[in-house]
Design an enzyme around this catalytic site. Sequence first.
Site, PDB file in Angstrom:
ATOM      1  N   GLU A 264     -24.185  -7.651  -9.309  1.00 44.64           N
ATOM      2  CA  GLU A 264     -23.176  -8.690  -9.574  1.00 44.64           C
ATOM      3  C   GLU A 264     -22.886  -9.319  -8.218  1.00 44.64           C
ATOM      4  O   GLU A 264     -22.120  -8.782  -7.424  1.00 44.64           O
ATOM      5  CB  GLU A 264     -21.946  -8.025 -10.208  1.00 44.64           C
ATOM      6  N   CYS A 298     -15.642 -13.739  -6.730  1.00 46.10           N
ATOM      7  CA  CYS A 298     -17.008 -14.215  -6.971  1.00 46.10           C
ATOM      8  C   CYS A 298     -16.959 -15.344  -7.997  1.00 46.10           C
ATOM      9  O   CYS A 298     -17.887 -16.134  -8.093  1.00 46.10           O
ATOM     10  CB  CYS A 298     -17.916 -13.081  -7.395  1.00 46.10           C
TER      11      CYS A 298
HETATM   12  C1  UN1 Z   1     -15.158 -10.530  -8.651  1.00 46.00           C
HETATM   13  O1  UN1 Z   1     -14.683 -11.453  -7.994  1.00 46.00           O
HETATM   14  O2  UN1 Z   1     -16.049  -9.775  -8.144  1.00 46.00           O
HETATM   15  O3  UN1 Z   1     -13.169 -13.077 -13.590  1.00 46.00           O
HETATM   16  C2  UN1 Z   1     -14.713 -10.157 -10.011  1.00 46.00           C
HETATM   17  C3  UN1 Z   1     -12.470 -12.790 -12.613  1.00 46.00           C
HETATM   18  C4  UN1 Z   1     -12.026 -11.362 -12.447  1.00 46.00           C
HETATM   19  C5  UN1 Z   1     -13.102 -10.549 -11.830  1.00 46.00           C
HETATM   20  C6  UN1 Z   1     -13.729 -11.114 -10.602  1.00 46.00           C
HETATM   21  N1  UN1 Z   1     -11.678 -10.836 -13.737  1.00 46.00           N
HETATM   22  O4  UN1 Z   1     -12.121 -13.616 -11.792  1.00 46.00           O
END
Ligand code: UN1
Length: 511
Positions: A264, A298
């Site tokens: 990921e 992310c």
């Molecule tokens: C991440 O930034 O690695 O969808 C995960 C989202 C959060 C998870 C982000 N529930 O922004």
Amino acid sequence: METINEILIALKLEGSINGLSTGLEDWKGQGPSLSSYSPVGGELIGEVNEANEEDYEKVIATAQEAAKVWRDIPAPQRGEIVRQMGNAFRTYKEPLGKLVSLEMGKSLQEGLGEVQEMIDICDFAVGLSRQLYGLSMHSERPSHRMLEQWHPLGVVGIISAFNFPVAVWSWNAMISFACGNACVWKPSEKTPFSALACQKIIKNVLKENKVPEGVSCLIIGQRAIGEKMANDSRLPLISATGSTRMGKAVGEMVGKRLGKSILELGGNNAIIVSKEADLKIAIPGIVFGAVGTAGQRCTTTRRLIVHEDIYDALKEKLVKAYGQLRIGNPLDESNHVGPLIDTDAVKQFEAAIEEAQYQGGKLISGGKVLKGEGHATGCYVTPALIEASSSMSITKQETFAPILYLMKYSNLEEAITIQNDVPQGLSSAIFTLNMREAELFLSQKGSDCGIANVNIGTSGAEIGGAFGGEKETGGGRESGSDAWKAYMRRQTCTSNWSTELPLAQGITFDL
Ligand code: UN1
């Protein structure tokens, strides 16, 4: 506001935190000492020893032993223990959320939200523990039964990033526990105390249930530990969250030994704003997506692709909204944006803005590093808005900071092409009230990302869906839906209850 010590006392961590909690009672890491400083005010949260080679071997051996006991506990009973873990997170939600805010720098609301995400995935995993379904098939041979079943993998390695110090681990760990695996978790070296707090909470639940504590192991260390895990065939699955650079290295190492990986990695998420968008909901969606977690998700919105007819009006509204952002201590709820994780991240923010301007972009808001009272760590920046063109190479890179590139489009096909024309493929969104536009965006001709939203920003996914993305985002899926299948091994079983031995494909073999 509470001091670090008060938060640690509430988590019952004070006094017992200065050791590596691995599943082995009272065992301490023997490697170099690692200090965790808060980006909020620069205060020392604590020091912990990293693992050395010998520690690593002990952790893996402990997890392997624990996995053998854990896999024999019926899945619904494992689910019951995960339910208790969820309750323990409910009990500690507030101090844990505060520790996450303090150590990582995200707003208190988001720190609490992260713990809520952990509670939610526990609930999901409890239900899942009674639903690890396999299919049954009709055999081509008489009096034969064919089915598939799912078995635990053994020990799963989890490598997590600083930006979600606890939630992303829990997506992996809770599903993995329900599936019957032990886990070895290497948290980011930037947020070891949030991980230690979780580990302590989990260990207590395991202890109370008289199951081996090694079901949940923690290993603190730098990149070298992550590499050891990636190369270690005793870990059949490595789930890694972080940059594309890190993921490519991990993927290569795991691939070399034909292990499994869930990756990921980076995102470069765009929102398309149609001329038929409801700007009342689009504006907060854009701003939260771009500046939430100081642009360090992310799923952060990094590009805005706006229809030319509304471009100027939207730009004006955004500049106004950005002007109202309060940047400061994330534990003070009147602030919208906290610090970046460290001054290296600030340097990358400044370098990207400079490069964008060099490539022809125009900075129209923010982009400054704040100094002085309340901002003394040098980690606070004003989120940047930059008018850009999709041909600028900097817009195709992920800079882990609050920079939003604004671009124009004239027809939706063109907007979708711009949106897809980056190496990453995590999250995407469109704001439109036009059903045809929304459906095109969601169709096979639309977004090429793992996540595609309509009238919702790019961040803030719910745990019930599978989370992850395509292309350089790595292709892995975590969290909800049927992501659990990656944490188990599939076995196809055919059983013959006839008095003959018919062979498949009608082959005869007479003796
Ligand atoms: C991440 O930034 O690695 O969808 C995960 C989202 C959060 C998870 C982000 N529930 O922004």
